[in-house]
Design an enzyme around this catalytic site. Structure first.
Site, short mmCIF file in Angstrom:
data_model
loop_
_atom_site.label_atom_id
_atom_site.label_comp_id
_atom_site.label_asym_id
_atom_site.label_seq_id
_atom_site.Cartn_x
_atom_site.Cartn_y
_atom_site.Cartn_z
N ASP A 73 38.10 53.90 33.76
CA ASP A 73 36.74 53.24 33.97
C ASP A 73 35.79 54.02 34.76
O ASP A 73 36.18 55.36 35.16
CB ASP A 73 37.02 51.94 35.11
CG ASP A 73 37.91 52.29 36.40
OD1 ASP A 73 37.86 53.27 36.40
OD2 ASP A 73 38.53 51.19 36.78
N ASN A 142 42.97 41.88 44.48
CA ASN A 142 42.67 40.59 43.80
C ASN A 142 43.39 40.67 42.30
O ASN A 142 43.04 39.75 41.43
CB ASN A 142 41.08 40.30 43.60
CG ASN A 142 40.41 41.60 42.86
OD1 ASN A 142 40.97 42.28 42.26
ND2 ASN A 142 39.12 41.39 42.65
N HIS A 144 42.96 43.05 40.11
CA HIS A 144 42.45 43.97 39.15
C HIS A 144 42.99 45.07 38.75
O HIS A 144 43.69 45.62 39.45
CB HIS A 144 40.84 43.89 39.24
CG HIS A 144 40.33 45.10 40.30
ND1 HIS A 144 39.49 45.08 41.14
CD2 HIS A 144 41.16 46.41 40.59
CE1 HIS A 144 39.48 46.11 41.72
NE2 HIS A 144 40.48 46.87 41.55
N GLU A 149 38.29 42.30 36.54
CA GLU A 149 38.29 41.39 37.84
C GLU A 149 38.83 40.04 37.15
O GLU A 149 38.94 39.85 36.03
CB GLU A 149 36.86 41.20 38.07
CG GLU A 149 36.19 42.46 38.66
CD GLU A 149 36.86 43.23 39.95
OE1 GLU A 149 37.69 42.80 40.39
OE2 GLU A 149 36.10 43.56 40.55
P1 PGA Z 1 42.82 52.05 45.45
O1 PGA Z 1 42.18 51.25 44.25
O2 PGA Z 1 43.70 52.93 44.73
O3 PGA Z 1 41.81 52.83 46.22
O4 PGA Z 1 43.68 51.17 46.41
C1 PGA Z 1 42.86 50.63 43.37
C2 PGA Z 1 42.31 49.47 42.38
O5 PGA Z 1 41.28 49.26 42.88
O6 PGA Z 1 42.57 49.66 41.32
#
Ligand code: PGA
Length: 247
Positions: A73, A142, A144, A149
Protein backbone atom coordinates in the site's frame (compact mmCIF):
# COMPACT_ATOMS: atom_id res chain seq x y z
CA UNK A 1 -2.62 -23.07 22.52
CA UNK A 2 -5.57 -24.10 20.36
CA UNK A 3 -4.85 -25.80 17.06
CA UNK A 4 -5.57 -24.10 13.79
CA UNK A 5 -4.95 -26.58 11.00
CA UNK A 6 -2.91 -25.25 8.12
CA UNK A 7 -1.66 -22.14 9.89
CA UNK A 8 1.84 -22.38 11.34
CA UNK A 9 2.41 -20.27 14.44
CA UNK A 10 5.84 -19.38 15.78
CA UNK A 11 5.86 -17.72 19.17
CA UNK A 12 9.16 -15.99 19.85
CA UNK A 13 10.57 -14.50 23.04
CA UNK A 14 11.01 -10.95 21.84
CA UNK A 15 10.64 -8.42 19.03
CA UNK A 16 14.28 -9.15 18.08
CA UNK A 17 13.65 -12.89 17.80
CA UNK A 18 10.44 -12.28 15.81
CA UNK A 19 12.45 -10.09 13.44
CA UNK A 20 15.36 -12.53 12.94
CA UNK A 21 12.95 -15.46 12.46
CA UNK A 22 11.07 -13.52 9.77
CA UNK A 23 14.31 -12.42 8.08
CA UNK A 24 15.56 -16.03 8.01
CA UNK A 25 12.33 -17.13 6.39
CA UNK A 26 12.61 -14.45 3.70
CA UNK A 27 16.32 -15.19 3.32
CA UNK A 28 15.52 -18.87 2.72
CA UNK A 29 12.91 -17.90 0.13
CA UNK A 30 15.43 -15.68 -1.68
CA UNK A 31 18.17 -18.34 -1.59
CA UNK A 32 15.86 -21.12 -2.78
CA UNK A 33 14.38 -18.94 -5.53
CA UNK A 34 16.65 -16.00 -6.39
CA UNK A 35 13.99 -14.58 -8.75
CA UNK A 36 11.23 -14.62 -6.14
CA UNK A 37 8.41 -12.09 -6.23
CA UNK A 38 8.01 -10.74 -2.70
CA UNK A 39 5.05 -8.85 -1.27
CA UNK A 40 6.27 -6.36 1.33
CA UNK A 41 4.70 -4.47 4.21
CA UNK A 42 5.52 -1.23 6.00
CA UNK A 43 4.70 0.02 9.52
CA UNK A 44 6.57 -0.34 12.78
CA UNK A 45 6.44 -4.14 12.92
CA UNK A 46 8.74 -5.18 10.03
CA UNK A 47 11.50 -2.61 10.71
CA UNK A 48 13.59 -5.19 12.61
CA UNK A 49 13.08 -7.77 9.86
CA UNK A 50 14.38 -5.33 7.24
CA UNK A 51 17.36 -4.48 9.47
CA UNK A 52 18.23 -8.17 9.59
CA UNK A 53 17.81 -8.59 5.83
CA UNK A 54 20.23 -5.69 5.26
CA UNK A 55 22.69 -7.38 7.64
CA UNK A 56 22.28 -10.69 5.77
CA UNK A 57 23.01 -8.87 2.50
CA UNK A 58 26.12 -7.21 3.93
CA UNK A 59 27.52 -10.09 5.98
CA UNK A 60 26.18 -13.22 4.34
CA UNK A 61 25.92 -12.22 0.69
CA UNK A 62 22.13 -12.56 0.51
CA UNK A 63 21.54 -11.59 -3.11
CA UNK A 64 18.56 -9.37 -3.99
CA UNK A 65 19.61 -8.78 -7.61
CA UNK A 66 16.95 -11.07 -9.10
CA UNK A 67 14.15 -10.22 -6.67
CA UNK A 68 10.95 -8.35 -7.57
CA UNK A 69 8.91 -6.63 -4.86
CA UNK A 70 5.35 -5.36 -4.62
CA UNK A 71 4.40 -3.26 -1.62
CA UNK A 72 0.97 -3.63 -0.09
CA UNK A 73 0.00 0.00 0.00
CA UNK A 74 0.80 3.69 -0.15
CA UNK A 75 -0.87 6.77 1.28
CA UNK A 76 -2.95 8.83 -1.14
CA UNK A 77 -2.36 11.51 -2.10
CA UNK A 78 1.26 11.71 -1.02
CA UNK A 79 4.44 12.49 -2.89
CA UNK A 80 7.07 9.75 -3.11
CA UNK A 81 9.64 12.18 -1.83
CA UNK A 82 7.70 12.87 1.38
CA UNK A 83 9.52 11.25 4.28
CA UNK A 84 6.16 9.78 5.35
CA UNK A 85 5.62 7.92 2.09
CA UNK A 86 6.00 4.16 2.04
CA UNK A 87 8.30 4.65 -0.93
CA UNK A 88 10.59 6.63 1.38
CA UNK A 89 10.20 4.03 4.16
CA UNK A 90 11.20 1.17 1.86
CA UNK A 91 14.23 3.06 0.53
CA UNK A 92 15.25 3.95 4.06
CA UNK A 93 14.81 0.49 5.58
CA UNK A 94 15.66 -1.88 2.72
CA UNK A 95 15.98 -0.82 -0.90
CA UNK A 96 18.66 1.81 -0.29
CA UNK A 97 20.93 -0.76 1.38
CA UNK A 98 20.73 -3.92 -0.76
CA UNK A 99 21.46 -4.82 -4.38
CA UNK A 100 17.85 -4.86 -5.54
CA UNK A 101 17.25 -3.62 -9.08
CA UNK A 102 15.23 -0.35 -8.99
CA UNK A 103 13.14 -1.39 -12.00
CA UNK A 104 11.82 -4.40 -10.11
CA UNK A 105 10.42 -2.39 -7.19
CA UNK A 106 6.67 -1.77 -7.31
CA UNK A 107 4.77 0.45 -4.86
CA UNK A 108 1.33 1.91 -5.61
CA UNK A 109 1.80 5.48 -6.84
CA UNK A 110 0.51 7.92 -4.22
CA UNK A 111 0.71 10.68 -6.84
CA UNK A 112 -1.33 8.87 -9.52
CA UNK A 113 -3.77 11.16 -11.31
CA UNK A 114 -5.91 8.30 -12.56
CA UNK A 115 -6.42 6.10 -9.53
CA UNK A 116 -8.51 3.45 -11.26
CA UNK A 117 -5.90 2.87 -13.94
CA UNK A 118 -3.09 2.84 -11.38
CA UNK A 119 -4.92 0.18 -9.34
CA UNK A 120 -5.82 -1.96 -12.36
CA UNK A 121 -2.24 -1.77 -13.65
CA UNK A 122 -0.88 -2.79 -10.25
CA UNK A 123 -2.86 -6.03 -10.13
CA UNK A 124 -2.10 -6.70 -13.81
CA UNK A 125 1.62 -6.30 -13.16
CA UNK A 126 1.52 -8.77 -10.28
CA UNK A 127 -0.22 -11.29 -12.55
CA UNK A 128 2.16 -10.62 -15.43
CA UNK A 129 5.17 -11.37 -13.22
CA UNK A 130 3.70 -14.68 -12.12
CA UNK A 131 2.07 -13.69 -8.83
CA UNK A 132 3.56 -13.16 -5.38
CA UNK A 133 5.61 -16.06 -4.01
CA UNK A 134 5.76 -14.80 -0.45
CA UNK A 135 3.69 -11.98 1.03
CA UNK A 136 4.70 -10.31 4.31
CA UNK A 137 1.88 -8.79 6.37
CA UNK A 138 1.55 -6.73 9.49
CA UNK A 139 -1.86 -6.35 11.12
CA UNK A 140 -3.85 -3.41 12.47
CA UNK A 141 -5.54 -3.67 15.86
CA UNK A 142 -8.84 -3.61 13.92
CA UNK A 143 -7.75 -6.58 11.76
CA UNK A 144 -6.79 -4.62 8.68
CA UNK A 145 -4.22 -6.25 6.40
CA UNK A 146 -2.63 -3.93 3.91
CA UNK A 147 -5.06 -1.03 4.29
CA UNK A 148 -8.13 -3.24 3.89
CA UNK A 149 -10.21 -1.78 6.67
CA UNK A 150 -13.20 -3.51 8.33
CA UNK A 151 -16.08 -3.51 5.84
CA UNK A 152 -19.16 -5.43 4.79
CA UNK A 153 -17.27 -7.24 2.01
CA UNK A 154 -13.72 -8.37 1.20
CA UNK A 155 -12.23 -6.00 -1.45
CA UNK A 156 -10.97 -8.05 -4.36
CA UNK A 157 -8.31 -5.97 -6.05
CA UNK A 158 -6.07 -2.94 -5.53
CA UNK A 159 -8.25 0.05 -4.69
CA UNK A 160 -8.55 3.45 -3.05
CA UNK A 161 -9.36 3.15 0.66
CA UNK A 162 -10.79 5.61 3.15
CA UNK A 163 -8.71 5.09 6.28
CA UNK A 164 -10.75 4.63 9.45
CA UNK A 165 -10.19 6.79 12.53
CA UNK A 166 -8.45 3.96 14.45
CA UNK A 167 -5.85 3.61 11.68
CA UNK A 168 -5.31 7.37 11.38
CA UNK A 169 -4.76 7.54 15.13
CA UNK A 170 -2.45 4.51 15.16
CA UNK A 171 -0.32 5.97 12.35
CA UNK A 172 -0.23 9.52 13.75
CA UNK A 173 2.90 8.54 15.70
CA UNK A 174 4.87 8.64 12.44
CA UNK A 175 3.70 12.20 11.61
CA UNK A 176 4.22 15.60 13.26
CA UNK A 177 0.51 15.79 14.01
CA UNK A 178 -2.62 13.72 13.40
CA UNK A 179 -3.82 16.34 10.88
CA UNK A 180 -0.94 15.43 8.59
CA UNK A 181 -1.96 11.76 8.28
CA UNK A 182 -3.49 11.25 4.81
CA UNK A 183 -7.13 10.16 4.97
CA UNK A 184 -6.86 7.76 2.05
CA UNK A 185 -4.50 5.13 0.69
CA UNK A 186 -4.07 2.81 -2.26
CA UNK A 187 -4.03 -0.79 -1.08
CA UNK A 188 -3.82 -4.22 -2.58
CA UNK A 189 -7.17 -5.90 -2.07
CA UNK A 190 -7.84 -8.96 0.02
CA UNK A 191 -8.13 -10.86 -3.28
CA UNK A 192 -4.70 -9.61 -4.42
CA UNK A 193 -3.16 -10.63 -1.08
CA UNK A 194 -4.93 -13.97 -1.10
CA UNK A 195 -3.38 -14.97 -4.42
CA UNK A 196 0.10 -15.02 -2.82
CA UNK A 197 1.47 -18.54 -2.66
CA UNK A 198 2.74 -18.08 0.90
CA UNK A 199 1.83 -15.50 3.53
CA UNK A 200 3.86 -14.55 6.61
CA UNK A 201 2.17 -12.33 9.19
CA UNK A 202 4.20 -10.58 11.87
CA UNK A 203 2.85 -9.10 15.09
CA UNK A 204 4.36 -7.97 18.33
CA UNK A 205 3.19 -6.33 21.52
CA UNK A 206 0.32 -6.66 23.97
CA UNK A 207 -1.87 -4.33 21.89
CA UNK A 208 -1.95 -6.98 19.12
CA UNK A 209 -2.88 -9.96 21.37
CA UNK A 210 -6.65 -9.61 21.02
CA UNK A 211 -6.70 -9.23 17.23
CA UNK A 212 -4.26 -12.13 16.78
CA UNK A 213 -6.58 -14.45 18.74
CA UNK A 214 -9.58 -13.14 16.79
CA UNK A 215 -7.77 -13.57 13.47
CA UNK A 216 -6.91 -17.18 14.20
CA UNK A 217 -10.05 -18.35 15.97
CA UNK A 218 -12.83 -15.84 15.29
CA UNK A 219 -15.56 -16.24 12.69
CA UNK A 220 -14.33 -15.38 9.20
CA UNK A 221 -15.96 -12.07 8.27
CA UNK A 222 -15.11 -8.84 6.42
CA UNK A 223 -15.70 -6.78 9.57
CA UNK A 224 -12.39 -8.35 10.72
CA UNK A 225 -10.54 -8.64 7.39
CA UNK A 226 -7.59 -10.64 8.77
CA UNK A 227 -9.89 -13.59 9.63
CA UNK A 228 -9.89 -14.51 5.92
CA UNK A 229 -6.36 -15.81 6.43
CA UNK A 230 -7.90 -18.90 8.06
CA UNK A 231 -8.83 -20.03 4.55
CA UNK A 232 -5.42 -19.52 2.93
CA UNK A 233 -3.47 -22.76 2.33
CA UNK A 234 -0.03 -21.53 3.46
CA UNK A 235 0.11 -18.96 6.24
CA UNK A 236 2.77 -18.56 8.93
CA UNK A 237 2.31 -16.29 11.94
CA UNK A 238 5.49 -15.08 13.64
CA UNK A 239 4.61 -13.47 16.95
CA UNK A 240 6.39 -12.26 20.02
CA UNK A 241 5.06 -13.70 23.25
CA UNK A 242 3.02 -10.59 24.06
CA UNK A 243 1.08 -10.78 20.78
CA UNK A 244 0.54 -14.52 21.38
CA UNK A 245 -0.69 -14.02 24.95
CA UNK A 246 -4.37 -14.75 24.19
CA UNK A 247 -3.84 -17.91 22.12
P1 PGA B 1 2.32 -1.49 12.69
O1 PGA B 1 1.14 -1.46 11.64
O2 PGA B 1 3.33 -2.47 12.15
O3 PGA B 1 2.88 -0.09 12.69
O4 PGA B 1 1.76 -1.92 14.00
C1 PGA B 1 0.61 -2.64 11.19
C2 PGA B 1 -0.55 -2.37 10.26
O5 PGA B 1 -1.25 -1.37 10.46
O6 PGA B 1 -0.75 -3.17 9.34
Amino acid sequence: MKQNKGIKIYVTESYEEMSTTAAHLLGAQIRLNPTSVLGLATGGTPVGMYKNLVRMYKEEGLDFSGITTFNLDEYYPLSRSSDQSYYYYMTDHLFGHVNISKDRIYIPDGEAKDVETECANYDAKIEELGGIDLQVLGIGTNGHIGFNEPDTFFPKSTHLVDLVEETIQANARFFNSIDEVPKQALSMGIGSIFKAKKIVLLANGTHKAKIIAETLYGNVRPEVPSTILQFHPDVTFILDKEAAAEL
